[in-house]
Design a protein around this motif. Structure first.
Motif, PDB file in Angstrom:
ATOM      1  N   LEU A  11       0.831  -1.217   0.000  1.00 18.00           N
ATOM      2  CA  LEU A  11       0.000   0.000   0.000  1.00 18.00           C
ATOM      3  C   LEU A  11       0.861   1.260   0.000  1.00 18.00           C
ATOM      4  O   LEU A  11       0.572   2.233  -0.703  1.00 18.00           O
ATOM      5  N   VAL A  12       1.937   1.235   0.818  1.00 18.09           N
ATOM      6  CA  VAL A  12       2.840   2.401   0.873  1.00 18.09           C
ATOM      7  C   VAL A  12       3.470   2.639  -0.498  1.00 18.09           C
ATOM      8  O   VAL A  12       3.528   3.772  -0.986  1.00 18.09           O
ATOM      9  N   ILE A  16       3.101   5.930  -2.815  1.00 18.05           N
ATOM     10  CA  ILE A  16       4.265   6.703  -3.295  1.00 18.05           C
ATOM     11  C   ILE A  16       4.168   6.874  -4.819  1.00 18.05           C
ATOM     12  O   ILE A  16       4.391   7.965  -5.363  1.00 18.05           O
ATOM     13  N   CYS A  17       3.789   5.793  -5.489  1.00 15.14           N
ATOM     14  CA  CYS A  17       3.681   5.826  -6.960  1.00 15.14           C
ATOM     15  C   CYS A  17       2.608   6.835  -7.394  1.00 15.14           C
ATOM     16  O   CYS A  17       2.839   7.646  -8.294  1.00 15.14           O
ATOM     17  N   ILE A  18       1.445   6.798  -6.723  1.00 13.11           N
ATOM     18  CA  ILE A  18       0.356   7.720  -7.080  1.00 13.11           C
ATOM     19  C   ILE A  18       0.784   9.162  -6.804  1.00 13.11           C
ATOM     20  O   ILE A  18       0.594  10.051  -7.635  1.00 13.11           O
ATOM     21  N   PHE A  19       1.411   9.384  -5.638  1.00 14.53           N
ATOM     22  CA  PHE A  19       1.842  10.731  -5.291  1.00 14.53           C
ATOM     23  C   PHE A  19       2.899  11.232  -6.291  1.00 14.53           C
ATOM     24  O   PHE A  19       2.853  12.394  -6.721  1.00 14.53           O
ATOM     25  N   GLY A  20       3.810  10.360  -6.683  1.00 17.83           N
ATOM     26  CA  GLY A  20       4.844  10.722  -7.663  1.00 17.83           C
ATOM     27  C   GLY A  20       4.228  11.142  -8.985  1.00 17.83           C
ATOM     28  O   GLY A  20       4.635  12.143  -9.584  1.00 17.83           O
TER      29      GLY A  20
ATOM     30  N   ASN B  53      13.986  16.680 -13.696  1.00 15.20           N
ATOM     31  CA  ASN B  53      14.220  16.395 -12.280  1.00 15.20           C
ATOM     32  C   ASN B  53      13.310  17.301 -11.468  1.00 15.20           C
ATOM     33  O   ASN B  53      13.591  18.481 -11.284  1.00 15.20           O
ATOM     34  N   TYR B  54      12.176  16.759 -11.040  1.00 13.74           N
ATOM     35  CA  TYR B  54      11.199  17.530 -10.275  1.00 13.74           C
ATOM     36  C   TYR B  54      11.298  17.144  -8.795  1.00 13.74           C
ATOM     37  O   TYR B  54      10.370  16.628  -8.189  1.00 13.74           O
ATOM     38  N   GLY B  55      12.451  17.361  -8.210  1.00 15.58           N
ATOM     39  CA  GLY B  55      12.647  16.992  -6.811  1.00 15.58           C
ATOM     40  C   GLY B  55      12.846  15.497  -6.694  1.00 15.58           C
ATOM     41  O   GLY B  55      13.780  14.961  -7.267  1.00 15.58           O
ATOM     42  N   PHE B  56      11.923  14.847  -6.009  1.00 14.41           N
ATOM     43  CA  PHE B  56      12.117  13.405  -5.839  1.00 14.41           C
ATOM     44  C   PHE B  56      11.620  12.585  -7.033  1.00 14.41           C
ATOM     45  O   PHE B  56      11.735  11.364  -7.045  1.00 14.41           O
ATOM     46  N   VAL B  57      11.029  13.246  -8.009  1.00 16.74           N
ATOM     47  CA  VAL B  57      10.603  12.539  -9.220  1.00 16.74           C
ATOM     48  C   VAL B  57      11.497  12.965 -10.374  1.00 16.74           C
ATOM     49  O   VAL B  57      11.536  14.138 -10.716  1.00 16.74           O
ATOM     50  N   HIS B  58      12.249  12.035 -10.932  1.00 17.07           N
ATOM     51  CA  HIS B  58      13.030  12.401 -12.111  1.00 17.07           C
ATOM     52  C   HIS B  58      13.065  11.276 -13.129  1.00 17.07           C
ATOM     53  O   HIS B  58      12.808  10.116 -12.803  1.00 17.07           O
ATOM     54  N   GLY B  59      13.350  11.632 -14.360  1.00 17.38           N
ATOM     55  CA  GLY B  59      13.349  10.637 -15.432  1.00 17.38           C
ATOM     56  C   GLY B  59      13.564  11.313 -16.763  1.00 17.38           C
ATOM     57  O   GLY B  59      14.190  12.369 -16.842  1.00 17.38           O
TER      58      GLY B  59
END
Lengths: 60, 161
Positions: A11-12, A16-20, B53-59
């Motif tokens: 679930l965590v 995290i994936c959805i929030f990302g 690179n958007y902080g903790f999301v990058h690719g």
């Protein structure tokens, strides 16, 4: 690892994936808006639509 | 033909659709390029890969740009016209004359692209295949013969190294 813990971990990871994904689309939308504001006075590139058959024959 | 070969046969090309799109490509090209009939045509595309690179999301993101690529062997010229997968319209053409370009070659990595540098600051990488199935991203056209002819022209007459 007990089944409950594994479920919680899953679930965590899903959260995290959805929030990302939400974060990515939010930043993209903001950047798109800023870009639009900066380039709104610029002329859009020329675009020609597909000529109709009659028009094409007329030219040919 | 066996059951398995029927079940697992690959995608088949809709030649009617391909020919209709080839005609549209020709109409668009001739609409924006003077003496367009002097050029042979293939469909190609460019890839614009950018990292984010958007902080903790990058690719990385890849944007595909569809192109109608015309070439004239006599003039040693390649003309590139930007278009969209449904061929509803096109942009202004860009001319690459061999006598005016800085260099042209076929890249091996990351893709087999035809690369042209009109000057030291700009370049275009043209990817081309005999057929691409994804109509949302690419123009649906079968072009084995034309692609072979373009490859031959590019490698033997247009490439600078």
């Amino acid at each position: 690892m007990p089944l409950g813990e594994m479920g919680a971990l899953l679930l965590v990871l899903v959260a995290i994936c959805i929030f990302g994904n939400l974060w990515f689309h939010l930043i993209e939308a903001i950047l798109k808006w800023i870009k639009k504001q900066l380039t709104r006075h610029r002329e859009p590139p020329a675009w020609h639509t597909l000529p109709s058959d009659e028009e094409d024959r007329g030219n040919g | 033909m066996g059951l398995f070969s029927k079940l697992f046969k690959g995608p088949e090309i809709d030649m009617e659709k391909s020919q209709a799109n080839a005609k549209k490509m020709r109409a668009l090209f001739n609409h924006v390029v003077e003496d367009g009939d002097q050029y042979r045509l293939i469909f190609g595309y460019t890839e614009d890969v950018s990292r984010f690179n958007y902080g903790f999301v990058h690719g990385s993101k890849t944007k595909i740009g569809n192109l109608i690529v015309g070439w004239n062997e006599a003039n040693q010229t390649i003309v590139v016209v930007p278009t969209v997968p449904d061929l509803s319209g096109c942009g202004d053409p860009a001319w690459y004359r061999r006598s005016e370009i800085l260099k042209a070659y076929r890249s091996k990595y990351p893709t087999d692209a035809f690369v042209i540098y009109p000057n030291a600051k700009e370049y275009i990488g043209i990817n081309a295949y005999d057929w691409l199935d994804d109509e949302k991203l690419y123009v649906y056209v079968s072009q084995d013969e034309e692609l072979a002819a373009f490859t031959d022209f590019f490698m033997n007459q247009f490439a600078t190294k």
